[in-house]
Every structure is written in C-alpha cells, then in structure tokens.
Design a protein around this motif. Structure first.
Motif, mmCIF file in Angstrom:
data_model
loop_
_atom_site.group_PDB
_atom_site.id
_atom_site.type_symbol
_atom_site.label_atom_id
_atom_site.label_comp_id
_atom_site.label_asym_id
_atom_site.label_seq_id
_atom_site.Cartn_x
_atom_site.Cartn_y
_atom_site.Cartn_z
ATOM 1 N N ASP A 90 0.800 -1.226 0.000
ATOM 2 C CA ASP A 90 0.000 0.000 0.000
ATOM 3 C C ASP A 90 0.833 1.277 0.000
ATOM 4 O O ASP A 90 0.285 2.381 -0.038
ATOM 5 C CB ASP A 90 -0.950 0.016 1.210
ATOM 6 N N ARG A 102 2.518 3.633 -1.981
ATOM 7 C CA ARG A 102 2.517 3.899 -3.424
ATOM 8 C C ARG A 102 3.708 4.730 -3.878
ATOM 9 O O ARG A 102 3.914 4.927 -5.061
ATOM 10 C CB ARG A 102 1.225 4.634 -3.807
ATOM 11 N N TYR A 117 3.272 11.938 -8.438
ATOM 12 C CA TYR A 117 2.784 12.708 -9.584
ATOM 13 C C TYR A 117 2.170 14.009 -9.106
ATOM 14 O O TYR A 117 1.819 14.161 -7.938
ATOM 15 C CB TYR A 117 1.817 11.897 -10.454
ATOM 16 N N ARG A 168 -3.228 5.724 6.282
ATOM 17 C CA ARG A 168 -2.723 4.381 5.961
ATOM 18 C C ARG A 168 -2.015 3.768 7.173
ATOM 19 O O ARG A 168 -2.202 2.591 7.488
ATOM 20 C CB ARG A 168 -1.759 4.479 4.778
ATOM 21 N N SER A 179 -9.560 4.369 -0.471
ATOM 22 C CA SER A 179 -8.366 4.163 -1.308
ATOM 23 C C SER A 179 -7.839 5.498 -1.824
ATOM 24 O O SER A 179 -6.626 5.760 -1.781
ATOM 25 C CB SER A 179 -8.709 3.237 -2.476
ATOM 26 N N ARG A 180 -8.725 6.355 -2.268
ATOM 27 C CA ARG A 180 -8.286 7.672 -2.768
ATOM 28 C C ARG A 180 -7.744 8.536 -1.634
ATOM 29 O O ARG A 180 -6.804 9.302 -1.815
ATOM 30 C CB ARG A 180 -9.440 8.381 -3.487
ATOM 31 N N GLU A 218 -6.061 7.477 0.771
ATOM 32 C CA GLU A 218 -4.703 6.989 1.063
ATOM 33 C C GLU A 218 -3.737 7.218 -0.096
ATOM 34 O O GLU A 218 -2.558 6.875 0.008
ATOM 35 C CB GLU A 218 -4.751 5.495 1.399
ATOM 36 N N ASP A 219 -4.220 7.799 -1.197
ATOM 37 C CA ASP A 219 -3.324 8.116 -2.315
ATOM 38 C C ASP A 219 -2.615 9.429 -1.988
ATOM 39 O O ASP A 219 -3.259 10.478 -1.903
ATOM 40 C CB ASP A 219 -4.122 8.247 -3.615
#
Lengths: 137, 185
Positions: free
Chosen positions: A52, A54, A73, B40, B65-66, B68-69
């Motif tokens: 997880d 990234r 990014y 996270r 999920s987003r 944790e991006d």
C-alpha cells in the motif's frame, strides 16, 4: 523506529557530478515541492515494501533489477504528470541513495536514459567502489 | 561518508521557504501526502482492511483508497469521516510557517496509532493533563501604532477608546495583544 535517510551519489569525476541535484535544479517549482514532500513523508514510513506504499517500488526483475524508484505525480492544468526517482534501496541501513530523476509518460521518460544512467551509477558504487555518498539536502 | 548536515534540519527547511511560491506548494503537497500517510499508518496499525475502514467511516472502499493516495487531496468532510471511523478527531488549522516547519519534522518522524475516545477515557490522568495544557495558538503582535495606543498594561482600554486615542495620535507605551486579551477577561 529507525529513521530513513536519503543520500546523494557523487561521481569521482572532477568536478564530481550529482545526478539527483542536477535533475532537481532543472525542475519547475511545483515538481520540487512535490519531490520534497514525498521525501519527507517517506522518512517516516517504516515499511516501504508494503504493497500500500505507493511512493516506492523495487525492481525485482528485468533490465533494472536491483534498482528502487520513488514515485509521485502532480496534477498540472488537469493533466497528471508522473515522476520517477531511481536509486539504491538499502533497507538494512534504512537508506535510499538517489541516482537521478525523470518524468514518465507511458514508455517515454524525460530524460530517456535516466534509469540506464542510474544503473551504471549503481554498478560504479556497488561493484567498483567508485564515487561517494553524502546526506541529501 | 563525509559529515554534512541532514536535509531535514528545521533551519534548512526554513531557508527553503524564502520563496513564496515554493512554500505555498510545499504546504499543499505535504498536507495531502501526510494525511494520506497517517490514514494508511493508523489503518495498518489496527490491521484493518480498507473495506473495514470504509465501513467504520460510512464511506466506500474507493473513497478510502483515494484518501490513502498521497498524490490526491481529500476534502475536510471526508477527512472528518475517516477520523471518526477511527474514533479520532480531525482539526483543520491555519498556522504560522515556523509551526509548519515543526510539523514537517513530526511528519518525517512518522505516524503511529492513536487512542480512541474510549481508550483515552480510561486514562483519566492523561486526559486531564492534555485538557490543561496551554493551547498552541500563535499570537500576532499588533502593529507598532496600535501597540502604542494599547497602553502600558496598567489600564485596559476598550477598542473604541483605543481608536479615539489613535485618532488623537495618543502617546502611550507598548503592550502586546496577549496581555490585552488577558486583561479584557
């Protein structure tokens, strides 16, 4: 928790070359900020190998096996711009040696040979004992 | 390796903030990346899946999920939902850049899990100690002219009195905003 460190690799040329600093100096300020923020957060992440996380990937096979890359990014005018920072991941020392940088769009990298150069620097450092590493600033 | 300063000393971070555009962008970038990392980290510490956090937060797994991006930002509403899913609080706060630099240090030290409300309640002394701490609020010093009108500290002036004194070009020694606010209570 041991804290991670980022290191710059300097060639033993005269004057020494520092690929990550040269790449950083060429970037727009938005890329510099995203790069610095990515490094800051990675300093505090214990397990980079977690699926997880990234911001990091280790190449286990292929042309660049053994290299790691930092990944981030930015969104620029609605368009995603991806960046990759190749380097040597040394989890046993909690260190990542920065060997350059590039922007990536599909199979195109700018500069195109960033990973080939990183691989040659990795070999120079690990196999030939050439060059030196210094704390990243 | 030769001895050189680490990238992350507070003074070095501070020096890079000299450029206004850079400091604006760094705040944006680090705020979203740090929040994603904290979510996270807490989820992993509790050995929760994204689905479990989604259920506890009343969100979808996709939203978690987003969140944790690290490359994406999140809204205050979603941040509060996620914090609530962990039974924790979320506090958006505007701070000075010196406080920001201290927070950068905290981020680079890493996040850990935090006690839920119920867990905190079980530690009465710990809660009492936190509740009685001085608030970490940066105070802005008043402009020099206003500071003169605020007086020496012996007498409290209402805002109207201060305005009157300012308009008359009143003479008085300086005081700070903290002290004035304190006397006004």
């Amino acid at each position: 928790m041991s804290r991670w460190r980022f290191l710059d690799y300097y060639t033993d040329d005269e004057p020494p070359r520092n690929a990550i600093q040269a790449w950083y100096n060429r970037q727009e300020i938005s890329v510099k900020a995203a790069f610095d923020a990515t490094l800051t957060t990675l300093l505090g992440i214990e397990d980079w190998a977690d699926k997880d996380v990234r911001e990091f990937k280790l190449f286990k096979e292929g042309e660049f096996a053994g290299l790691g890359e930092l990944r981030f990014y930015i969104t620029d005018k609605g368009k995603k711009r991806k960046f990759r920072i190749p380097g040597i991941w040394r989890p046993e020392h909690h260190e990542f040696i920065l060997l350059g940088g590039c922007e990536k769009s599909g199979r195109i990298k700018i500069p195109q040979d960033a990973f080939e150069i990183a691989m040659s620097l990795k070999l120079a450092w690990e196999r030939d004992g050439r060059g030196s590493i210094h704390e990243h600033k | 390796m030769e001895g050189e300063a680490s990238m992350s000393t507070n003074e070095e971070i501070w020096a890079k903030l000299e450029n206004k555009e850079y400091r604006k962008l760094l705040v944006e970038q680090l705020a979203k990346r740090a929040f994603a990392t904290q979510v996270r980290t807490i989820r992993k510490c509790r050995e929760w899946s994204q689905e479990k956090l989604a259920k506890e937060s009343d969100l979808t797994q996709g939203v978690v999920s987003r969140t944790e991006d690290p490359n994406l930002g999140t809204t205050f509403d979603t941040a509060a939902e996620v914090a609530s899913g962990f039974d924790l609080a979320f506090i958006p706060k505007i701070v000075t850049f010196s406080e920001f630099v201290r927070w950068v240090q905290e981020v680079s030290e890493g996040f850990t899990d935090l006690p839920t409300f119920e867990e905190e309640k079980a530690d009465v002394d710990g809660v009492r100690q936190t509740l009685n701490q001085e608030p970490l609020v940066a105070k802005k010093k008043p402009p020099a002219k206003a500071a003169q009108a605020w007086g020496s500290g012996d007498e409290y002036k209402t805002p109207d009195e201060m305005a009157a004194q300012l308009s008359k070009g009143g003479q008085s020694s300086s005081g700070d905003l903290t002290a004035i606010v304190g006397r006004g209570r």
